[in-house]
Design an enzyme around this catalytic site. Structure first.
Site, PDB file in Angstrom:
ATOM      1  CG  ASP A 106      -1.803   0.951   1.308  1.00 31.19           C
ATOM      2  OD1 ASP A 106      -2.193   1.367   0.192  1.00 31.19           O
ATOM      3  OD2 ASP A 106      -2.171   1.925   2.192  1.00 31.19           O
ATOM      4  CG  ASP A 334      -3.698   4.521  -2.982  1.00 25.64           C
ATOM      5  OD1 ASP A 334      -3.121   4.043  -2.308  1.00 25.64           O
ATOM      6  OD2 ASP A 334      -4.708   4.106  -2.910  1.00 25.64           O
TER       7      ASP A 334
END
Length: 459
Positions: A106, A334
């Site tokens: 992440d 992201d």
């Protein structure tokens, strides 16, 4: 978060000072001499069972926030599809002897943490899936006075007992949707398995041993199959920052098209990245500066200057892409969000232009959560779809293929996989579906993002 998964993940805005830690790895010299990089596979598991389910999950996440080559660690990225997750996982082994754990990769958070065996409210995970500190001879929690403890964005108040010699450093890491992980901030030996099957042992990884885990981001469907999170953000406690000084202060990944059969392997590299490509491929690299948002230091911000569709520049005021004095706006790259989200005024222009230029008939019904769906069932070959190009800061042009922003939500139906940021204070997000087939390098030393379709494999 590929295909039907619009998996929300950790858009956290921690405020803490930057401090570059590094791992004491006695094997690092041998690693550097043996290879320019270590490559770790990224594993991707099948996405949600329906596009509407995955979209609501992604929307939930976003709506709540608004000279010499360096050695490289290269790891496979594992698909989360088989367990109903749209995340990409990294398989690491923690402890001595090593215990195997799948962690979500992440870029939108910093802390590396795992679910530990002492977790008190982890009935949603089998006990065997946890990390057992007592089985590791190298596990060591930080003392609450240790400088590493001050690197945490926040900790429970008065967590340090001045009267106890062995008062551990406690962490409380919260996410935008109220999810949290808490426990002891610790250090441990990490074993990474490369694509070639070799192993690298790294000592002193700072991580959170989680005893309490709650909230949809860390216990819901999108987290199914994961044992924790590998934070790859810009903060000092992220995995990439901890290894940064030793491995060139950069990392890269390649997210491959998971719809192909058999699916190609995606990977994560810590270190050399694009500079390890052959010369003919390296000439195809584009770079755009990374922006810094002092109020959101975790995220990797880039600048969008304009968008064109089929060569026509859209009438979007450049001001909509800027970060304001309150830290709102901007565009984040992201790995934890599947779809691409654009500020509302920009999205409306994109939707209007694509709708006007698409040659295929509209689908009989819109897939829930999408604003434009077309019927491609009559197309024997790949359908002709509008071509989208982003002109970025520094003059770089990001031109993904249509399959990166048109999603097949059911047989013969393709939907525009771009959504509007509903919050007026939200930022735009380039999600991982848009990134497929590109090798992306996050170079913190030079504060830039590099990307190329060479050396990754075309989707």
């Amino acid at each position: 978060m590929p295909m039907l998964s619009i998996s929300p993940f950790f858009l956290l805005i921690p405020l803490f000072f930057f401090f570059l830690t590094h791992l004491s790895n006695p094997n690092a010299t041998a690693v550097a001499a043996a290879a320019d990089f270590l490559k770790l596979p990224l594993l991707h598991k099948p996405p949600f069972s329906s596009p509407s389910q995955s979209l609501s999950s992604d929307t939930h996440r976003l709506s709540l926030l608004f000279s010499r080559p360096n050695p490289t660690l290269k790891s496979p990225l594992i698909s989360g599809a088989s367990t109903g997750s749209g995340q990409y996982f990294v398989d690491i082994r923690l402890g001595t002897p090593p215990q195997s754990l799948l962690l979500v990769a992440d870029t939108g958070s910093d802390l590396v943490w795992v679910k530990c065996s002492a977790c008190r409210n982890c009935s949603h995970h089998p006990p065997s899936s946890a990390f057992f500190p007592r089985h590791s001879s190298s596990f060591s929690p930080f003392h609450c006075f240790d400088p590493h403890c001050r690197l945490l964005p926040h900790a429970p108040p008065h967590h340090c007992n001045h009267t106890l010699l062995h008062s551990p450093c406690r962490f409380l890491y919260s996410y935008a949707d109220g999810s949290l992980s808490s426990g002891f901030f610790s250090k441990e030996t990490t074993t990474l398995k490369t694509l070639s099957g070799s192993e690298i042992h790294l000592k002193g990884l700072s991580f959170g041993c989680g005893f309490r885990i709650s909230g949809p981001s860390v216990s819901g469907a999108q987290f199914n199959g994961a044992r924790g999170v590998m934070g790859l953000g810009r903060g000092s406690i992220s995995f990439s920052s901890q290894l940064g000084r030793r491995f060139g202060n950069k990392f890269s990944y390649c997210l491959m098209d998971y719809t192909l059969s058999p699916p190609p392997t995606s990977f994560l590299m810590i270190g050399g990245g694009l500079h390890s490509l052959p010369v003919n491929n390296a000439t195809k690299i584009s770079y755009t500066p990374l922006q810094i948002n002092p109020l959101s230091p975790t995220f990797y911000y880039i600048t969008i200057n304009s968008i064109t569709i089929d060569g026509v520049k859209l009438p979007i005021n450049p001001a909509v892409w800027e970060i304001d004095e309150q830290g709102n706006g901007g565009t984040v790259v992201d790995s934890g969000t599947t779809l691409t989200y654009l500020t509302k005024t920009a999205y409306e222009e994109v939707l209007k232009s694509v709708r006007r230029r698409v040659k295929l008939p509209n689908a009989a019904e819109l897939t829930p959560g999408f604003d434009l769906c077309v019927n491609a069932s009559g197309e024997s070959r790949r359908p002709s779809l509008p071509r989208l190009r982003f002109r970025l800061g520094g003059g770089a042009v990001f031109a993904p293929p249509p399959r990166n922003y048109f999603l097949e939500t059911e047989e013969g139906v393709m939907c525009l996989a771009i959504r509007a940021v509903e919050s007026g204070n939200g930022f735009s997000v380039i999600g991982n579906l848009m990134q497929q087939g590109f090798l992306l390098e996050f170079d913190k030393e030079e504060s830039r993002l590099g990307f190329t379709r060479r050396g990754c494999g075309l989707p």
